[in-house]
Design an enzyme around this catalytic site. Structure first.
Site, PDB file in Angstrom:
ATOM      1  N   GLU A   1       0.881  -1.165   0.000  1.00  0.00           N
ATOM      2  CA  GLU A   1       0.000   0.000   0.000  1.00  0.00           C
ATOM      3  C   GLU A   1       0.910   1.204   0.000  1.00  0.00           C
ATOM      4  OE1 GLU A   1      -1.427   3.208   1.083  1.00  0.00           O
ATOM      5  OE2 GLU A   1      -1.865   2.326   3.034  1.00  0.00           O
TER       6      GLU A   1
ATOM      7  N   GLU B   1       3.621  13.126  -5.026  1.00  0.00           N
ATOM      8  CA  GLU B   1       3.054  13.068  -3.677  1.00  0.00           C
ATOM      9  C   GLU B   1       3.845  13.979  -2.750  1.00  0.00           C
ATOM     10  OE1 GLU B   1       1.249   9.724  -0.730  1.00  0.00           O
ATOM     11  OE2 GLU B   1       3.285   9.356  -1.457  1.00  0.00           O
TER      12      GLU B   1
END
Length: 499
Positions: free
Chosen positions: A248, A382
Site C-alpha cells: 500500500e 506526492e
C-alpha cells in the site's frame, strides 16, 4: 519512557537508541531501542518456533477472536491516553487522534474478530463428471509487516490482527519515530495471553532492517505501507524467495466536484480530504478538480472556510491542524510550495503561523493553489503535506481524464447531488477506493488498496483474512479403476492387462 523490541516474548534492549521527538515542540518524548539485522533473524526464529510449537494455530477461531476482542476492549479503556500519546509522538491533533489514530484501530480489531468467528476454512466442491473435493485455507506461517509513522497503531492492527487471527506468527518492523501505540498494542496482546513469539516487534533503519525482513527466506508474506520508492525496494527484496506481498504505497487522490454538488458539503469535505493529519495520509485528496461553472465561487468558499481553521498544539482539543513529522519533511513540503510558484500556480491561500509557539517544531501552514495544471510537480508528485492543487475542468470526460492522468491510483472522490451520476463517474476512475460525498472513510467492511503505482493487495473488507492464508485444493475421485478411460492416453494397450 524507554521502549524496547519484543522478541520471543522478551523485551530486548540495545545500547544504541533512537529519540522520539514531539514534532510540535522538538521536546524529547521517549527513547527507543535501535535494532539491527541480527534482531530480525532472532525475531523470525522466535516466530517460526511459535508457529510450530506454541499451539496458537491449533486454537479455534473463536478462541483467537475472543482474545482479539478482549484486547480491543482494553485499548478502548485507554483511548484517551492513546490519543494523547499519538498527538505527542506524531503531531496528530488529539481530537482527530481519538477517531483515526485510536477509534479506527479498535473498530477494525473488532471487525477482524467478527470475521474470524465466521471464517470458512474448508468448503466442499462437487464436479458433475466424477471428481469431488474441497478447498482449504491454511495459515502461511511467519508473516512480516512494515508500518510507517503516520498512523502507526492503525496500520499495525491491519498487519498484525488478521495474521494472528488466522494462526500465523508475525514479525512487525515499526517506525522509529512513532513506536508508542504499537508497543502498547503488543503489551496488551501479551497480557491477554498471546503465546510468546506469535508477535515480535523489531526496530531499525529501513534500508537494512526493513529490507532484510522483506527478503528473509523464512518469511512467507510481507505487508508494507509506505512510499512507492521504498515499496519497489521491498518488492525486489521479497522476490528473492517469491513470498506473498501486499503493498500500500503513495497516492495523489483526485477529488472531483461536479456542478450539481452541495457546495457547503463539498467545501468542508475537500478541506477534510487534504488536511487530515496535515496532509500526511497516502489517500489524501490533494488534487481538487472543480467544474468551471462553479470554480470561482467554490474557491472563494474554500478559502473563507480555511481561514477559520485553528493551527497549533496537537494536544489541545481545540486544534484543527498540527505540525508535520520532522524538519526534513517540513523542508520538503516548503520546497514543493516554492516550485508551484515558479511553475506559475496562483497562491490562493496560505495560513499564518504567528506567535512564539511556532518558533519550535515542524510547522507548514495549510496552502491552496489555483491555476494548477496536471503537469506541475504539485499536481503529479506526492507531497505528503497540507498543500492542495485546484484544477479547473469543463466537462465530466475531462475531469475523468485528468483524474486518471497519474501514476497513482489509491483514492479518489466525487461530490454530487445525484448519486447515479456520481456512481457513473466513480466506475470510470482508476483508484482502489472512490468515496462519494465523503473522504477518509476507512470502513472495515470495504477493502482498501491501490491501482497502478499505489500498490496491490487489499487490507480490510470481507476477504481480509484471506490475505494471510494459502488456498489448497484437495481432489477426490471415487469412480474406480474401470472408469479411468483417460489413462489410456498414457498406458495405451497396457490398460487391458489391468482389466
Amino acid at each position: 519512557m524507554h521502549y524496547q523490541m519484543l522478541i520471543g516474548g522478551q523485551w530486548v534492549d540495545t545500547d544504541e537508541r533512537y529519540e522520539v521527538v514531539n514534532p510540535a515542540t522538538g521536546a524529547l518524548v521517549a527513547t527507543l531501542a535501535r535494532g539491527e539485522v541480527k534482531h530480525v533473524d532472532a525475531a523470525v526464529d522466535a516466530a517460526a518456533r511459535a508457529y510450530a510449537t506454541s499451539g496458537w494455530r491449533e486454537r479455534t477461531m473463536s478462541e483467537r477472536a475472543d482474545l482479539i476482542d478482549s484486547v480491543a476492549a482494553k485499548l478502548a479503556e485507554r483511548a484517551e491516553e492513546l490519543a494523547l500519546l499519538a498527538a505527542q509522538e506524531n503531531g496528530t491533533p488529539v481530537r482527530l487522534a481519538q477517531g483515526l489514530a485510536v477509534g479506527y484501530p479498535i473498530a477494525h480489531m473488532q471487525r477482524f474478530a467478527t470475521l474470524a468467528r465466521s471464517y470458512q476454512w474448508e468448503r466442499s466442491v462437487e464436479d458433475e463428471d466424477s471428481a469431488s473435493g474441497s478447498i482449504l485455507r491454511e495459515p502461511l506461517g511467519v508473516v512480516g509487516g512494515i508500518v510507517p509513522w503516520n498512523f502507526p497503531l492503525l496500520l499495525a492492527v491491519w498487519k498484525t490482527i488478521p495474521a494472528i487471527a488466522t494462526g500465523n506468527s508475525v514479525v512487525l518492523k515499526i517506525d522509529e519515530k512513532t513506536p508508542i501505540g504499537t508497543t502498547i498494542l503488543a503489551e496488551t496482546l501479551m497480557e491477554a495471553g498471546l503465546p510468546d513469539g506469535v508477535l515480535n516487534i523489531v526496530t531499525g533503519d529501513g534500508d537494512s532492517v526493513g529490507e532484510h525482513l522483506a527478503g528473509h527466506p523464512r518469511v512467507r508474506k510481507i505487508s508494507f505501507t509506505g512510499s512507492t520508492a521504498t515499496g519497489r525496494k521491498v518488492m525486489s527484496a521479497a522476490s528473492n524467495n517469491v513470498k506473498q506481498i501486499t503493498l500500500e504505497l503513495g497516492g495523489k487522490g483526485a477529488n472531483i466536484v461536479l456542478d450539481d454538488a452541495d457546495l457547503d458539503l463539498a467545501v468542508d469535505g475537500s478541506l477534510w480530504a487534504f488536511l487530515v493529519h496535515a496532509g500526511q495520509a497516502c489517500e489524501s485528496g490533494t488534487r481538487l478538480l472543480v467544474h468551471d461553472s462553479i470554480h470561482d465561487n467554490f474557491v472563494s468558499r474554500l478559502v473563507a472556510r480555511a481561514r477559520r481553521l485553528r493551527i497549533g498544539d496537537p494536544t489541545d482539543l481545540g486544534t484543527d491542524l498540527g505540525p508535520v513529522i520532522n524538519p526534513r519533511q517540513r523542508d520538503r513540503i516548503l520546497g514543493y510550495i516554492e516550485s508551484a510558484k515558479e511553475e506559475g500556480a496562483t497562491l490562493a491561500f496560505q495560513g499564518t503561523l504567528d506567535g512564539p509557539a511556532f518558533e519550535r517544531g515542524n510547522w507548514v501552514p495549510p496552502t491552496i493553489f489555483t491555476d494548477v495544471t496536471n503537469d506541475m510537480r504539485i499536481a503529479s508528485e506526492e507531497i505528503f503535506g497540507p498543500v492542495l492543487s485546484v484544477i479547473r475542468y469543463n466537462d465530466v470526460d475531462e475531469a475523468v481524464e485528468l483524474a486518471n492522468d497519474s501514476e497513482y491510483g489509491l483514492s479518489a472522490g466525487v461530490w454530487s447531488g445525484n448519486e447515479k451520476r456520481a456512481r457513473e463517474v466513480a466506475h470510470r476512475l482508476e483508484a482502489g477506493t472512490v468515496w462519494i460525498n465523503d473522504w477518509h472513510n476507512l470502513s472495515g467492511a470495504l477493502p482498501f488498496g491501490g491501482y497502478k503505482q499505489s500498490g496491490f493487495g487489499r487490507e480490510l473488507g470481507p476477504d481480509a483474512l484471506d490475505e494471510f492464508t494459502n488456498q489448497k485444493a484437495i481432489s477426490i475421485d471415487r469412480s474406480g479403476r474401470e472408469a479411468r478411460t483417460g489413462w489410456g492416453l498414457l498406458f495405451g494397450e497396457l490398460t487391458s492387462e489391468f482389466g
